[in-house]
Write an enzyme that holds these catalytic residues in place. Structure first.
Site, mmCIF file in Angstrom:
data_model
loop_
_atom_site.group_PDB
_atom_site.id
_atom_site.type_symbol
_atom_site.label_atom_id
_atom_site.label_comp_id
_atom_site.label_asym_id
_atom_site.label_seq_id
_atom_site.Cartn_x
_atom_site.Cartn_y
_atom_site.Cartn_z
ATOM 1 N N ARG A 175 -43.895 -13.741 2.668
ATOM 2 C CA ARG A 175 -44.012 -13.111 1.340
ATOM 3 C C ARG A 175 -42.822 -13.442 0.431
ATOM 4 O O ARG A 175 -42.342 -12.595 -0.335
ATOM 5 C CB ARG A 175 -44.124 -11.587 1.460
ATOM 6 C CG ARG A 175 -45.397 -11.107 2.095
ATOM 7 C CD ARG A 175 -46.613 -11.565 1.281
ATOM 8 N NE ARG A 175 -47.807 -10.923 1.750
ATOM 9 C CZ ARG A 175 -48.503 -11.313 2.806
ATOM 10 N NH1 ARG A 175 -48.135 -12.384 3.482
ATOM 11 N NH2 ARG A 175 -49.589 -10.655 3.167
ATOM 12 N N SER A 248 -50.382 -4.668 -0.449
ATOM 13 C CA SER A 248 -49.393 -4.022 0.433
ATOM 14 C C SER A 248 -48.145 -3.688 -0.385
ATOM 15 O O SER A 248 -47.622 -4.559 -1.078
ATOM 16 C CB SER A 248 -48.975 -4.970 1.556
ATOM 17 O OG SER A 248 -50.093 -5.357 2.303
ATOM 18 N N GLU A 343 -42.748 -4.974 -1.142
ATOM 19 C CA GLU A 343 -43.380 -6.296 -1.115
ATOM 20 C C GLU A 343 -43.590 -6.842 -2.529
ATOM 21 O O GLU A 343 -43.232 -7.982 -2.808
ATOM 22 C CB GLU A 343 -44.692 -6.210 -0.316
ATOM 23 C CG GLU A 343 -45.201 -7.550 0.164
ATOM 24 C CD GLU A 343 -46.073 -8.212 -0.855
ATOM 25 O OE1 GLU A 343 -45.890 -9.411 -1.085
ATOM 26 O OE2 GLU A 343 -46.929 -7.545 -1.439
HETATM 27 N N1 EPU Z 1 -52.289 0.034 10.693
HETATM 28 C C1 EPU Z 1 -52.285 1.380 10.928
HETATM 29 N N2 EPU Z 1 -52.571 2.213 9.896
HETATM 30 C C2 EPU Z 1 -52.906 1.763 8.669
HETATM 31 C C3 EPU Z 1 -52.902 0.377 8.418
HETATM 32 C C4 EPU Z 1 -52.586 -0.477 9.460
HETATM 33 O O1 EPU Z 1 -52.003 1.831 12.031
HETATM 34 O O2 EPU Z 1 -53.174 2.606 7.789
HETATM 35 C C5 EPU Z 1 -51.980 -0.879 11.820
HETATM 36 C C6 EPU Z 1 -53.224 -1.161 12.664
HETATM 37 O O3 EPU Z 1 -52.830 -1.282 13.997
HETATM 38 C C7 EPU Z 1 -53.673 -2.526 12.175
HETATM 39 C C8 EPU Z 1 -52.332 -3.182 11.854
HETATM 40 O O4 EPU Z 1 -51.532 -2.124 11.340
HETATM 41 O O5 EPU Z 1 -54.375 -3.231 13.156
HETATM 42 C C9 EPU Z 1 -52.416 -4.286 10.839
HETATM 43 O O6 EPU Z 1 -53.125 -3.837 9.703
HETATM 44 P P1 EPU Z 1 -53.881 -4.879 8.760
HETATM 45 O O7 EPU Z 1 -54.635 -5.848 9.570
HETATM 46 O O8 EPU Z 1 -54.640 -4.109 7.734
HETATM 47 O O9 EPU Z 1 -52.717 -5.719 8.110
HETATM 48 P P2 EPU Z 1 -51.285 -5.344 7.519
HETATM 49 O O10 EPU Z 1 -50.239 -5.835 8.452
HETATM 50 O O11 EPU Z 1 -51.236 -3.905 7.136
HETATM 51 C C10 EPU Z 1 -51.018 -7.617 6.322
HETATM 52 C C11 EPU Z 1 -50.706 -8.126 4.956
HETATM 53 C C12 EPU Z 1 -51.931 -8.026 4.063
HETATM 54 C C13 EPU Z 1 -53.054 -8.836 4.679
HETATM 55 C C14 EPU Z 1 -53.337 -8.297 6.079
HETATM 56 C C15 EPU Z 1 -54.381 -9.095 6.832
HETATM 57 C C16 EPU Z 1 -48.333 -7.712 4.619
HETATM 58 C C17 EPU Z 1 -47.296 -6.934 3.898
HETATM 59 N N3 EPU Z 1 -49.598 -7.370 4.383
HETATM 60 O O12 EPU Z 1 -51.277 -6.227 6.195
HETATM 61 O O13 EPU Z 1 -51.609 -8.603 2.808
HETATM 62 O O14 EPU Z 1 -54.232 -8.761 3.900
HETATM 63 O O15 EPU Z 1 -52.111 -8.337 6.858
HETATM 64 O O16 EPU Z 1 -53.856 -10.321 7.219
HETATM 65 O O17 EPU Z 1 -47.997 -8.622 5.365
HETATM 66 C C18 EPU Z 1 -50.665 -8.071 0.706
HETATM 67 O O18 EPU Z 1 -49.708 -8.759 1.017
HETATM 68 O O19 EPU Z 1 -50.713 -7.483 -0.405
HETATM 69 C C19 EPU Z 1 -51.753 -7.871 1.651
HETATM 70 C C20 EPU Z 1 -52.782 -7.053 1.417
#
Ligand code: EPU
Length: 348
Positions: A175, A248, A343
């Site tokens: 990012r 995010s 972010e």
């Molecule tokens: N999780 C929770 N609670 C929540 C959300 C997530 O426990 O409310 C845990 C779950 O275990 C889940 C894990 O976190 O499996 C990962 O969640 P998710 O797959 O939704 O991805 P993220 O790590 O929260 C990142 C990126 C997103 C991107 C997704 C999918 C960052 C800061 N964010 O989110 O990017 O869409 O992975 O690859 O790295 C963005 O940058 O704006 C964005 C949306």
């Protein structure tokens, strides 16, 4: 296409120009429709600079990754509505596609998929423009845009000069890129992507792999992957037209393997994934654990289906956003001794 204006506009409301829908006002605003107008932006900048040596440049694409942390934006705000894409060159395996900065990212991805060019399909459905994508090196579902960028071109509004950056010079990281913190007077005008003509599915993300488990190979195309990714996104992330948000709100924090082992002992259900430099903890998990998922305070809150997304329920001020984000950071720090980092780019 909007009307082409040769004048600088003043006191322009930005509420509909940032996806968090914060109601800041731009002191100076200019929307560029043609590359030829860049010279004019340089001229405007020089005029403003004569009056105020501190004048900044703020480039807004769709405004999907910024927090306007002030009511009055004392800058030259430029919206590069530059459109179009073309093939620069190609060989039997790869195609080099040049796209202007103002194209909507999600539309460009679909066009690439329709042409059978592969690489960007896992990044489908992301808000923002093509020119903004490299700034924070957008990433999702196991891909980061920096891995598909061959080079990009910038225009420096202060000097009036163009510059070409190879991908290496962009210093892409999680990012982040050189444009997130440096080169404050350069705006990205076009990006050249190096895409594959032969499609390879990246199904490293479990929810995406699940979508294709029982699908025959011939039906797995870039376009079908883009559609599946968009479905997954829509099931978790709020529509910016309904609930203002900037995706995010925090990065997933990186900790050492040792620190992760300690945390895992204390919290066996912790969500984390390996990274080259250690272990990334899911910020969404940390925030949920601290009780902020779906918790509303005034006009803001962390989204009920994805705790990492800060939403504006309507009429939120930047003070509310920043103060709520501070509450979240403090709770995570007090509970886990982990520092969350914003972010989106915070525009003071
Ligand atoms: N999780 C929770 N609670 C929540 C959300 C997530 O426990 O409310 C845990 C779950 O275990 C889940 C894990 O976190 O499996 C990962 O969640 P998710 O797959 O939704 O991805 P993220 O790590 O929260 C990142 C990126 C997103 C991107 C997704 C999918 C960052 C800061 N964010 O989110 O990017 O869409 O992975 O690859 O790295 C963005 O940058 O704006 C964005 C949306």
């Amino acid at each position: 296409m909007g009307k082409i204006s040769t004048v600088l506009r003043h006191d322009v409301p930005l509420e509909d120009k940032n996806t968090l829908h914060l109601n800041a006002v731009a002191k100076n605003f200019y929307k560029i429709h043609k590359f030829g107008e860049l010279k004019m932006v340089h001229k405007f900048y020089r005029q403003l600079y004569k009056e105020d040596k501190q004048i900044k440049l703020l480039v807004i694409g769709e405004g999907s990754n910024i927090v306007l942390a002030n009511q009055d934006i004392n800058a030259l705000v430029v919206c590069p509505a530059l459109k179009g894409f073309y093939i620069e060159r190609q060989n039997k395996d790869e195609v080099f596609v040049n796209c202007s900065a103002g194209e909507k990212w999600r539309d460009f991805v679909i066009k690439c998929c329709q042409n059978g060019w592969s690489g960007l399909e896992n990044l489908a459905g992301i808000y923002g423009t093509v020119g903004a994508a490299p700034v924070q090196n957008i990433g999702a579902y196991g891909e980061q845009v920096g891995d598909w960028i061959y080079k990009l071109k910038t225009y420096n509004v202060k000097t009036g000069k163009y510059k070409v950056y190879t991908a290496e010079k962009c210093r892409f990281a999680y990012r982040s890129s050189v444009f997130k913190t440096k080169h404050p007077f350069e705006m990205i005008t076009s990006v050249t992507f190096r895409l594959n003509k032969h499609f390879i599915l990246n199904d490293s993300y479990a929810a995406l792999a699940a979508k294709f488990r029982d699908v025959p190979d011939y039906q797995i195309t870039p376009l079908n992957v883009a559609k599946a990714v968009t479905e997954i996104r829509n099931s978790k992330l709020p529509d910016v037209n309904v609930l203002g948000n900037a995706g995010s709100f925090f990065k997933n924090p990186l900790v050492s393997k040792e620190r992760y082992e300690e945390l895992k002992k204390k919290y066996p259900d912790i969500s984390a994934f390996d990274d080259d430099k250690g272990v990334k903890i899911s910020a969404g998990w940390l925030i949920e654990k601290c009780g902020f998922k779906g918790k509303r305070k005034g006009n803001v809150g962390m989204y009920e289906k994805q705790a990492l997304v800060l939403v504006n329920y309507g009429g939120a001020t930047y003070q509310e956003v920043l103060s709520y984000a501070e509450d979240v950071k403090k709770a995570v720090f007090d509970t886990f001794n982990i520092e969350l980092e914003a972010e989106p780019k915070i525009i003071e």
